[in-house]
Design a protein around this motif. Structure first.
Motif, short mmCIF file in Angstrom:
data_model
loop_
_atom_site.label_atom_id
_atom_site.label_comp_id
_atom_site.label_asym_id
_atom_site.label_seq_id
_atom_site.Cartn_x
_atom_site.Cartn_y
_atom_site.Cartn_z
N HIS A 160 47.89 37.83 34.86
CA HIS A 160 46.56 37.56 35.39
C HIS A 160 46.71 37.13 36.84
N THR A 161 45.93 37.74 37.73
CA THR A 161 46.04 37.48 39.16
C THR A 161 45.25 36.23 39.54
N PRO A 162 45.91 35.27 40.21
CA PRO A 162 45.20 34.08 40.66
C PRO A 162 44.22 34.44 41.79
N VAL A 163 42.98 33.95 41.68
CA VAL A 163 41.97 34.27 42.69
C VAL A 163 41.37 33.03 43.34
N ASN A 164 41.45 31.91 42.68
CA ASN A 164 40.82 30.71 43.21
C ASN A 164 41.86 29.59 43.27
N TYR A 165 42.44 29.41 44.46
CA TYR A 165 43.44 28.37 44.71
C TYR A 165 43.41 28.05 46.20
N ASP A 166 44.14 27.07 46.62
CA ASP A 166 44.19 26.66 48.03
C ASP A 166 45.00 27.67 48.83
N LYS A 167 44.32 28.68 49.36
CA LYS A 167 45.00 29.78 50.07
C LYS A 167 45.61 29.33 51.39
N GLU A 168 45.12 28.24 51.95
CA GLU A 168 45.65 27.75 53.22
C GLU A 168 47.03 27.12 53.05
N ASN A 169 47.23 26.40 51.95
CA ASN A 169 48.49 25.67 51.74
C ASN A 169 49.39 26.26 50.67
N CYS A 170 48.91 27.28 49.96
CA CYS A 170 49.67 27.83 48.84
C CYS A 170 49.86 29.33 48.98
N LYS A 171 50.87 29.85 48.30
CA LYS A 171 51.11 31.29 48.30
C LYS A 171 51.40 31.75 46.87
N VAL A 172 51.22 33.05 46.65
CA VAL A 172 51.39 33.65 45.33
C VAL A 172 52.69 34.43 45.32
N ILE A 173 53.49 34.21 44.27
CA ILE A 173 54.76 34.92 44.10
C ILE A 173 54.78 35.49 42.69
N PHE A 174 55.11 36.80 42.55
CA PHE A 174 55.17 37.39 41.22
C PHE A 174 56.49 37.02 40.55
N ASN A 175 56.42 36.47 39.35
CA ASN A 175 57.58 36.08 38.58
C ASN A 175 57.80 37.15 37.49
N LYS A 176 58.73 38.06 37.75
CA LYS A 176 58.95 39.18 36.84
C LYS A 176 59.57 38.74 35.51
N GLU A 177 60.24 37.60 35.52
CA GLU A 177 60.87 37.10 34.29
C GLU A 177 59.84 36.74 33.23
N ASN A 178 58.76 36.07 33.65
CA ASN A 178 57.74 35.70 32.67
C ASN A 178 56.45 36.51 32.82
N CYS A 179 56.48 37.56 33.66
CA CYS A 179 55.35 38.48 33.84
C CYS A 179 54.06 37.75 34.21
N ASP A 180 54.15 36.92 35.22
CA ASP A 180 52.96 36.23 35.70
C ASP A 180 53.16 35.83 37.15
N TYR A 181 52.07 35.42 37.79
CA TYR A 181 52.14 34.96 39.16
C TYR A 181 52.33 33.45 39.19
N ASP A 182 53.23 33.00 40.06
CA ASP A 182 53.38 31.58 40.33
C ASP A 182 52.65 31.30 41.64
N VAL A 183 51.93 30.21 41.68
CA VAL A 183 51.27 29.79 42.91
C VAL A 183 51.96 28.51 43.35
N VAL A 184 52.59 28.57 44.53
CA VAL A 184 53.42 27.47 45.00
C VAL A 184 53.02 27.05 46.41
N GLN A 185 53.43 25.85 46.79
CA GLN A 185 53.13 25.36 48.12
C GLN A 185 53.94 26.14 49.15
N LYS A 186 53.28 26.50 50.25
CA LYS A 186 53.97 27.22 51.33
C LYS A 186 55.07 26.35 51.93
#
Length: 76
Positions: free
Chosen positions: A37-63
């Motif tokens: 599921h693609t993250p759409v509502n998060y702090d885009k200014e301070n965070c970034k999205v990284i695809f985690n192929k191991e667990n088949c999901d997106y991680d949203v982490v601090q830049k």
């Protein structure tokens, strides 16, 4: 079988492809849906999205520190 992303899969149900999809391979077609599921509502200014192929999901982490997760309000 069915060819998806250059890989041959046997007829029948495919629980998980290499690119994180669940598929149904039939003689006339292949039908797939994503396992993530693609993250759409998060702090885009301070965070970034990284695809985690191991667990088949997106991680949203601090830049500034990718070891720390960000809160995600919604996914689609």
């Amino acid at each position: 079988g069915c060819i998806l992303d250059g890989k041959l899969y046997p007829f029948g149900d495919i629980a998980r492809t290499e690119n994180c999809y669940r598929c149904s391979c039939r003689r006339d077609a292949i039908r797939c849906c994503s396992l993530f599921h693609t993250p759409v509502n998060y702090d885009k200014e301070n965070c970034k999205v990284i695809f985690n192929k191991e667990n088949c999901d997106y991680d949203v982490v601090q830049k500034s520190d990718p070891s720390k997760e960000c809160f995600v309000y919604s996914r689609v």
